[in-house]
Write an enzyme that holds these catalytic residues in place. Structure first.
Site, PDB file in Angstrom:
ATOM      1  N   ASP A   1       0.701  -1.185   0.117  1.00 16.17           N
ATOM      2  CA  ASP A   1       0.155   0.255  -0.152  1.00 16.17           C
ATOM      3  C   ASP A   1       0.723   1.374  -0.035  1.00 16.17           C
ATOM      4  O   ASP A   1       0.488   2.469  -0.052  1.00 16.17           O
ATOM      5  CB  ASP A   1      -1.032  -0.224   1.083  1.00 16.17           C
ATOM      6  CG  ASP A   1      -0.193  -0.047   2.573  1.00 16.17           C
ATOM      7  OD1 ASP A   1       0.932  -0.162   2.701  1.00 16.17           O
ATOM      8  OD2 ASP A   1      -1.159   0.096   3.510  1.00 16.17           O
ATOM      9  N   SER A   2       2.220   1.125   0.042  1.00 17.75           N
ATOM     10  CA  SER A   2       3.217   2.180  -0.250  1.00 17.75           C
ATOM     11  C   SER A   2       3.001   2.676  -1.455  1.00 17.75           C
ATOM     12  O   SER A   2       3.434   3.904  -1.815  1.00 17.75           O
ATOM     13  CB  SER A   2       4.506   1.529  -0.048  1.00 17.75           C
ATOM     14  OG  SER A   2       4.876   0.558  -0.800  1.00 17.75           O
TER      15      SER A   2
ATOM     16  N   ASP B   1      -0.980  -6.056   0.018  1.00 19.21           N
ATOM     17  CA  ASP B   1      -1.500  -5.178   1.029  1.00 19.21           C
ATOM     18  C   ASP B   1      -2.904  -5.096   0.958  1.00 19.21           C
ATOM     19  O   ASP B   1      -3.502  -4.603   0.062  1.00 19.21           O
ATOM     20  CB  ASP B   1      -0.755  -3.940   1.223  1.00 19.21           C
ATOM     21  CG  ASP B   1       0.373  -3.965   2.028  1.00 19.21           C
ATOM     22  OD1 ASP B   1       0.539  -4.769   3.131  1.00 19.21           O
ATOM     23  OD2 ASP B   1       1.254  -3.036   2.021  1.00 19.21           O
TER      24      ASP B   1
ATOM     25  N   LYS C   1      -1.362  -9.378   2.968  1.00 17.71           N
ATOM     26  CA  LYS C   1      -0.682  -8.805   3.841  1.00 17.71           C
ATOM     27  C   LYS C   1      -1.643  -7.883   4.683  1.00 17.71           C
ATOM     28  O   LYS C   1      -2.140  -7.061   4.277  1.00 17.71           O
ATOM     29  CB  LYS C   1       0.634  -8.100   3.625  1.00 17.71           C
ATOM     30  CG  LYS C   1       1.455  -7.562   4.671  1.00 17.71           C
ATOM     31  CD  LYS C   1       3.044  -7.303   4.467  1.00 17.71           C
ATOM     32  CE  LYS C   1       3.139  -5.889   3.911  1.00 17.71           C
ATOM     33  NZ  LYS C   1       2.795  -4.774   4.686  1.00 17.71           N
TER      34      LYS C   1
ATOM     35  N   GLU D   1       9.028  -4.350  10.536  1.00 22.91           N
ATOM     36  CA  GLU D   1       9.394  -2.860   9.852  1.00 22.91           C
ATOM     37  C   GLU D   1      10.002  -1.920  10.907  1.00 22.91           C
ATOM     38  O   GLU D   1       9.164  -1.695  11.937  1.00 22.91           O
ATOM     39  CB  GLU D   1       8.152  -2.224   9.304  1.00 22.91           C
ATOM     40  CG  GLU D   1       8.503  -0.603   8.483  1.00 22.91           C
ATOM     41  CD  GLU D   1       7.575  -0.189   7.475  1.00 22.91           C
ATOM     42  OE1 GLU D   1       6.536  -0.747   7.319  1.00 22.91           O
ATOM     43  OE2 GLU D   1       7.713   0.971   7.233  1.00 22.91           O
TER      44      GLU D   1
ATOM     45  N   GLU E   1      -1.429  -5.372   8.357  1.00 20.23           N
ATOM     46  CA  GLU E   1      -0.875  -4.689   9.636  1.00 20.23           C
ATOM     47  C   GLU E   1      -1.359  -5.043  11.126  1.00 20.23           C
ATOM     48  O   GLU E   1      -2.695  -4.975  11.175  1.00 20.23           O
ATOM     49  CB  GLU E   1      -0.635  -3.152   9.413  1.00 20.23           C
ATOM     50  CG  GLU E   1       0.417  -2.828   8.582  1.00 20.23           C
ATOM     51  CD  GLU E   1       0.301  -1.280   8.214  1.00 20.23           C
ATOM     52  OE1 GLU E   1      -0.077  -0.438   9.102  1.00 20.23           O
ATOM     53  OE2 GLU E   1       0.825  -0.788   7.128  1.00 20.23           O
TER      54      GLU E   1
HETATM   55  O1  KIV Z   1       3.517  -1.002   1.607  1.00 19.97           O
HETATM   56  C1  KIV Z   1       4.599  -1.550   1.768  1.00 19.97           C
HETATM   57  O2  KIV Z   1       5.395  -1.267   0.783  1.00 19.97           O
HETATM   58  C2  KIV Z   1       5.297  -2.214   2.799  1.00 19.97           C
HETATM   59  C3  KIV Z   1       6.597  -2.431   2.946  1.00 19.97           C
HETATM   60  C4  KIV Z   1       7.421  -1.425   3.389  1.00 19.97           C
HETATM   61  C5  KIV Z   1       6.850  -3.841   3.873  1.00 19.97           C
HETATM   62  O3  KIV Z   1       4.486  -2.521   3.680  1.00 19.97           O
END
Ligand code: KIV
Length: 284
Positions: free
Chosen positions: A67-68, A106, A136, A201, A138
Site C-alpha cells: 500500500d506504499s 497489502d 498482508k 518494519e 498490519e
Molecule cells: O507497503 C509496503 O511497501 C510495505 C513494505 C514497506 C513492507 O508494507
C-alpha cells in the site's frame, strides 16, 4: 513478403524473452519452508507489469504490491488513501507478470479493520480478481482473530509488525520500535493465528533478531537488521527512483532517476533540433 510491423508483438510483450534465474515456482509452503532450509528470502515491492517482470526475472522470491503505492505511485503523504479497488488494479498487473515469485498484496486501510466478514470478503476479492497468492495486513495480537478467519477461509496471510504506516495518525510518526516483550508476543500471536510469514518494519536489530529466533515462521525485515530470515525494500528506493529523502535502511543499487532525466533531456533536445526521428525510425 511480410510487412514490417509497426508494433512488433514480441517486442511489446516479450513474455519469454527475459531469462528467469531459477524457474521453481514459489508457493506459500515453499516460501515458509525457506526459513527451516536456511535460505534467505528476497522481496521487493512492485506496482506494475513491466517492473514486476524485471524483478521476477532477476530472481526475487516475493513481490509485495504494497500500500506504499499510495505514496510512491499516487503521490499521497501517507498510505491511508489507497482503496481496495486500486490495490486490485495494481495487483492484477503484477500477478500477470510473474512466473516464479510469490505475489503478496497489502490489504489497505479499513479493508480488514471493520470486522471479520468484511476482511474475508475484501481479501477474497484480492485473490479472486488478481491471481495473487497471499495478502498482508498490519497488526499483531489485535488482528489475530482476523488472521485466523482468513486462514480458515483458505487465504494465506503475511503479518506486519513494528512500524505500521496505517496507524501513523495515531502513532504520530515512523519511529524505531524497541518493545521486546510486546513485539515477541505479537509475533507469536500472528504465528499462532496461522500467518505464514511476518514483515518486521523498523524494529531495532537486536529485537528483530530475538523475534526471528522465537517464531517458526519467516521474518522479512525492512530496517530491522541482518538477522531476519529475509529482507524487503521499496523498489523505488533500491533503484534510485525515489524523489524525496531515501530512508536510512535503504541502499541505492542504481541511479535510474538520473539516467531517466538525462535520457529525456536528450530526447527533448533532439526533437527540438530535428535530430530525432531519423530515417531509421521512419516508414517509407
Ligand atoms: O507497503 C509496503 O511497501 C510495505 C513494505 C514497506 C513492507 O508494507
Amino acid at each position: 513478403m511480410a510487412k514490417e510491423g509497426v508494433f512488433p508483438y514480441r517486442a511489446r510483450h516479450p513474455h519469454r524473452q527475459l531469462s528467469t534465474l531459477k524457474m521453481e515456482k514459489l508457493t506459500v509452503p515453499k516460501f515458509r519452508a525457506m526459513k527451516a532450509g536456511g535460505r534467505k528470502i528476497v522481496m521487493l515491492t512492485a506496482y506494475d507489469y513491466t517492473m514486476a517482470r524485471l524483478l521476477d526475472s532477476a530472481g526475487v522470491d516475493g513481490l509485495l504490491v504494497g500500500d506504499s503505492l499510495a505514496m510512491v505511485v499516487q503521490g499521497h503523504h501517507t498510505t491511508l488513501p489507497v482503496t481496495i479497488e486500486q490495490m486490485i488494479y495494481h495487483a492484477s498487473m503484477v500477478a500477470r507478470a510473474v512466473q516464479r515469485a510469490l505475489v503478496v498484496v497489502d490489504m489497505p486501510f479499513l479493508s480488514y479493520q471493520l470486522g471479520i466478514r468484511d476482511a474475508i470478503a475484501n481479501a477474497g476479492r484480492v485473490l479472486k480478481e488478481t491471481g495473487a497468492h497471499a495478502v498482508k495486513l498490519e497488526g499483531g495480537a489485535d488482528q489475530a482473530e482476523v488472521i485466523a478467519a482468513l486462514v480458515k477461509a483458505g487465504i494465506p496471510v503475511m503479518a506486519h509488525l513494528g512500524v505500521m504506516p496505517q496507524s501513523v495518525l495515531q502513532s504520530g510518526g515512523y519511529s524505531v520500535q524497541r518493545d521486546l516483550s510486546r513485539l515477541v508476543a505479537d509475533a507469536k500471536a500472528v504465528e499462532q493465528a496461522g500467518a505464514f510469514a511476518v514483515v518486521l518494519e523498523c524494529i531495532a536489530a537486536e529485537i528483530a533478531a530475538q523475534i526471528t529466533k522465537q517464531v517458526s515462521i519467516p521474518t522479512v525485515g525492512i530496517g530491522s537488521g541482518a538477522e531476519c530470515d529475509g529482507q524487503i525494500q521499496v523498489v523505488h528506493d533500491l533503484l534510485g527512483l525515489t524523489l524525496g529523502k531515501v530512508p536510512k535502511h535503504s541502499k541505492c543499487y542504481a541511479d535510474l532517476k538520473s539516467l531517466a532525466v538525462a535520457a529525456v533531456t536528450r530526447y527533448c533536445e533532439e526533437v527540438r533540433s530535428g535530430a530525432f526521428p531519423t530515417e531509421k525510425q521512419s516508414f517509407q
